[in-house]
Design a protein around this motif. Structure first.
Motif, PDB file in Angstrom:
ATOM      1  N   ALA A 159      -5.017   7.831   9.868  1.00  0.00           N
ATOM      2  CA  ALA A 159      -5.038   6.210   8.933  1.00  0.00           C
ATOM      3  C   ALA A 159      -4.034   6.820   7.577  1.00  0.00           C
ATOM      4  CB  ALA A 159      -6.592   6.155   9.095  1.00  0.00           C
ATOM      5  N   THR A 160      -4.505   7.941   6.894  1.00  0.00           N
ATOM      6  CA  THR A 160      -3.922   8.396   5.853  1.00  0.00           C
ATOM      7  C   THR A 160      -2.740   8.443   6.109  1.00  0.00           C
ATOM      8  OG1 THR A 160      -5.558   9.999   5.701  1.00  0.00           O
ATOM      9  CG2 THR A 160      -3.476  10.166   3.980  1.00  0.00           C
ATOM     10  N   GLU A 161      -1.985   9.176   7.528  1.00  0.00           N
ATOM     11  CA  GLU A 161      -0.133   8.936   7.714  1.00  0.00           C
ATOM     12  C   GLU A 161      -0.379   7.746   7.609  1.00  0.00           C
ATOM     13  OE1 GLU A 161       2.406   9.311  10.993  1.00  0.00           O
ATOM     14  OE2 GLU A 161       0.985  10.256  11.413  1.00  0.00           O
ATOM     15  N   ILE A 162      -0.549   6.379   7.790  1.00  0.00           N
ATOM     16  CA  ILE A 162       0.638   4.475   8.078  1.00  0.00           C
ATOM     17  C   ILE A 162      -0.901   3.964   7.304  1.00  0.00           C
ATOM     18  CG2 ILE A 162      -0.108   5.555  10.422  1.00  0.00           C
ATOM     19  CD1 ILE A 162      -1.437   3.229  11.369  1.00  0.00           C
ATOM     20  N   GLY A 163      -1.653   4.539   6.555  1.00  0.00           N
ATOM     21  CA  GLY A 163      -1.960   4.007   5.807  1.00  0.00           C
ATOM     22  C   GLY A 163      -3.099   2.549   5.536  1.00  0.00           C
ATOM     23  N   ALA A 164      -3.747   3.089   6.410  1.00  0.00           N
ATOM     24  CA  ALA A 164      -4.857   2.245   7.163  1.00  0.00           C
ATOM     25  C   ALA A 164      -6.180   1.903   5.716  1.00  0.00           C
ATOM     26  CB  ALA A 164      -5.133   2.873   7.994  1.00  0.00           C
TER      27      ALA A 164
ATOM     28  N   ALA B 297       1.068  -0.016  17.191  1.00  0.00           N
ATOM     29  CA  ALA B 297       0.727  -1.581  16.848  1.00  0.00           C
ATOM     30  C   ALA B 297      -0.230  -1.384  15.243  1.00  0.00           C
ATOM     31  CB  ALA B 297      -0.113  -1.955  17.936  1.00  0.00           C
ATOM     32  N   ALA B 298      -0.572  -0.111  14.845  1.00  0.00           N
ATOM     33  CA  ALA B 298      -1.346  -0.539  13.993  1.00  0.00           C
ATOM     34  C   ALA B 298      -0.085  -0.138  12.209  1.00  0.00           C
ATOM     35  CB  ALA B 298      -2.852   0.587  13.696  1.00  0.00           C
ATOM     36  N   GLN B 299      -0.082   0.243  13.172  1.00  0.00           N
ATOM     37  CA  GLN B 299       1.896   0.777  12.173  1.00  0.00           C
ATOM     38  C   GLN B 299       2.526  -0.070  11.394  1.00  0.00           C
ATOM     39  OE1 GLN B 299       3.304   4.092  14.195  1.00  0.00           O
ATOM     40  NE2 GLN B 299       3.605   4.836  11.933  1.00  0.00           N
ATOM     41  N   ARG B 300       3.176  -0.957  12.546  1.00  0.00           N
ATOM     42  CA  ARG B 300       3.563  -2.313  12.767  1.00  0.00           C
ATOM     43  C   ARG B 300       2.961  -3.413  11.824  1.00  0.00           C
ATOM     44  NH1 ARG B 300       8.894  -4.310  16.117  1.00  0.00           N
ATOM     45  NH2 ARG B 300       9.528  -6.531  15.221  1.00  0.00           N
ATOM     46  N   ILE B 301       1.760  -3.833  12.305  1.00  0.00           N
ATOM     47  CA  ILE B 301       1.274  -4.625  11.194  1.00  0.00           C
ATOM     48  C   ILE B 301       0.724  -4.429  10.453  1.00  0.00           C
ATOM     49  CG2 ILE B 301      -1.079  -5.923  11.046  1.00  0.00           C
ATOM     50  CD1 ILE B 301      -1.771  -5.734  14.193  1.00  0.00           C
ATOM     51  N   ILE B 302       0.615  -3.049   9.608  1.00  0.00           N
ATOM     52  CA  ILE B 302       0.099  -2.624   7.990  1.00  0.00           C
ATOM     53  C   ILE B 302       2.129  -2.996   7.571  1.00  0.00           C
ATOM     54  CG2 ILE B 302       0.601  -0.333   6.930  1.00  0.00           C
ATOM     55  CD1 ILE B 302      -1.306  -0.121   8.555  1.00  0.00           C
ATOM     56  N   SER B 303       2.935  -2.461   8.328  1.00  0.00           N
ATOM     57  CA  SER B 303       4.153  -2.699   7.861  1.00  0.00           C
ATOM     58  C   SER B 303       4.723  -4.303   7.126  1.00  0.00           C
ATOM     59  CB  SER B 303       5.847  -1.386   8.635  1.00  0.00           C
ATOM     60  OG  SER B 303       5.912  -3.135  10.088  1.00  0.00           O
ATOM     61  N   GLU B 304       4.008  -5.271   7.798  1.00  0.00           N
ATOM     62  CA  GLU B 304       4.527  -6.727   8.015  1.00  0.00           C
ATOM     63  C   GLU B 304       3.537  -7.253   7.525  1.00  0.00           C
ATOM     64  OE1 GLU B 304       4.793  -8.288  12.172  1.00  0.00           O
ATOM     65  OE2 GLU B 304       7.005  -6.839  12.108  1.00  0.00           O
ATOM     66  N   GLY B 305       2.803  -6.383   6.333  1.00  0.00           N
ATOM     67  CA  GLY B 305       1.767  -7.204   5.539  1.00  0.00           C
ATOM     68  C   GLY B 305       0.382  -6.988   5.589  1.00  0.00           C
ATOM     69  N   GLY B 306      -0.374  -6.983   6.689  1.00  0.00           N
ATOM     70  CA  GLY B 306      -1.764  -6.378   7.720  1.00  0.00           C
ATOM     71  C   GLY B 306      -2.459  -5.526   6.817  1.00  0.00           C
TER      72      GLY B 306
ATOM     73  N   ALA C 226       4.413  -2.034  21.915  1.00  0.00           N
ATOM     74  CA  ALA C 226       3.618  -2.764  19.918  1.00  0.00           C
ATOM     75  C   ALA C 226       4.211  -3.782  19.156  1.00  0.00           C
ATOM     76  CB  ALA C 226       4.029  -1.624  18.985  1.00  0.00           C
ATOM     77  N   ALA C 227       5.851  -4.206  19.271  1.00  0.00           N
ATOM     78  CA  ALA C 227       6.531  -5.314  19.207  1.00  0.00           C
ATOM     79  C   ALA C 227       5.612  -6.885  20.527  1.00  0.00           C
ATOM     80  CB  ALA C 227       7.475  -5.556  19.595  1.00  0.00           C
ATOM     81  N   MET C 228       5.596  -6.041  21.541  1.00  0.00           N
ATOM     82  CA  MET C 228       4.714  -7.491  22.245  1.00  0.00           C
ATOM     83  C   MET C 228       3.303  -7.569  21.562  1.00  0.00           C
ATOM     84  SD  MET C 228       5.143 -10.117  24.456  1.00  0.00           S
ATOM     85  CE  MET C 228       6.990  -9.516  25.509  1.00  0.00           C
ATOM     86  N   VAL C 229       2.628  -6.653  21.431  1.00  0.00           N
ATOM     87  CA  VAL C 229       1.164  -6.966  20.876  1.00  0.00           C
ATOM     88  C   VAL C 229       1.721  -7.256  19.346  1.00  0.00           C
ATOM     89  CG1 VAL C 229      -0.616  -5.557  19.817  1.00  0.00           C
ATOM     90  CG2 VAL C 229       0.737  -4.894  22.379  1.00  0.00           C
ATOM     91  N   CYS C 230       2.608  -7.631  18.888  1.00  0.00           N
ATOM     92  CA  CYS C 230       2.336  -8.284  17.365  1.00  0.00           C
ATOM     93  C   CYS C 230       2.858  -9.821  17.555  1.00  0.00           C
ATOM     94  CB  CYS C 230       3.162  -6.729  16.430  1.00  0.00           C
ATOM     95  SG  CYS C 230       2.824  -5.721  15.642  1.00  0.00           S
TER      96      CYS C 230
END
Length: 248
Positions: free
Chosen positions: A50-55, A25-34, A220-224
């Motif tokens: 955190a480093t891997e996904i750019g948190a 879910a974190a990866q997807r939110i970040i990829s969508e601008g969050g 994750a799609a449903m979460v988002c």
């Protein structure tokens, strides 16, 4: 499928985010601008994720400790500037035995993390949402909370508690701009399965009409969706990703 810009200018806290559904879910939110701050007990894996996904940041904590949750909420608000979204995904399975053999210590630990910890996270983050008149909360429950899994009494009871808690909280916040819903997935491929004997995993798969375990990205799609502005007229409710297992 990512939706570019869906979470632009939105800031999220995700628990249990070092792996599994929280990470997806974190990866997807970040990829969508969050922007996202990750919470998890596993400090080493959390930093790597955190480093891997750019948190935007991460906080290692035990969600069953109120004082740690309170401090993490304040720190996360400082990192992000505000908190718009909470995805409460942290959880454990506990022992896999009949009730009359169930270790009391395991029962208490499951309740402390899955139910009390989720309550603490909601309790400590809601004030930041009320301050801005906007929020989306996704509490991760389970199909076990609706139907019960044998030899998983603590897990099933804790997730039923999450559902009841979410329905109550959603009604409390219905006129405050804060939407609160729960997700009830059936078993999906996740590191949490390592906590279970194969016989239990096979049982849960056998109950899914689609005949397979879920994929983490499906949940994750449903979460988002639930965490987005699009989810605007559904609160105090429950969304299934169960492959047809749930009957209500």
């Amino acid at each position: 499928m990512a939706y570019a810009g869906r979470f632009e200018n939105r800031c999220a806290v995700i628990t249990g985010a070092a792996g599994g559904l929280g990470k997806a879910a974190a990866q997807r939110i970040i990829s969508e601008g969050g922007k996202v701050v990750l919470w998890d007990l596993n400090a080493e894996l959390l930093e790597t994720t955190a480093t891997e996904i750019g948190a935007a940041g991460f906080v290692a904590l035990d969600v069953s400790k109120l004082e740690e949750v309170s401090a993490a909420a304040k720190k996360s608000a400082e990192i992000l500037g505000k908190i718009d979204i909470l995805v409460a995904s942290a959880g454990i399975t506990g022992a896999t035995v009949p009730v009359w053999e169930f270790p009391v210590e395991s029962w208490l630990k499951v309740m402390d993390i899955n139910l009390n910890g989720l309550f603490y996270c909601n309790r400590e983050i809601i004030p930041f949402m009320l301050e801005n008149g906007y929020g989306r909360i996704v509490n991760v429950a389970s199909v076990a909370g609706k139907e019960g899994n044998p030899n998983a009494s603590a897990y099933s009871a804790s997730k039923a508690g999450v559902i009841g808690f979410t329905k109550s909280l959603g009604k409390e916040l219905a006129t405050k701009g804060v939407i609160v819903n729960a997700l009830t997935p059936a078993t999906f491929e996740s590191p949490i399965l390592a906590q279970l004997p194969q016989s239990q995993v096979d049982y849960m798969r056998s109950k899914i009409p689609m005949g397979r375990l879920g994929i983490v990205d499906e949940s994750a799609a449903m979460v988002c969706f639930m965490a987005s502005e699009e989810c605007s007229f559904t609160t105090a409710s429950v969304f299934d990703t169960s492959g047809g297992r749930t009957t209500y």
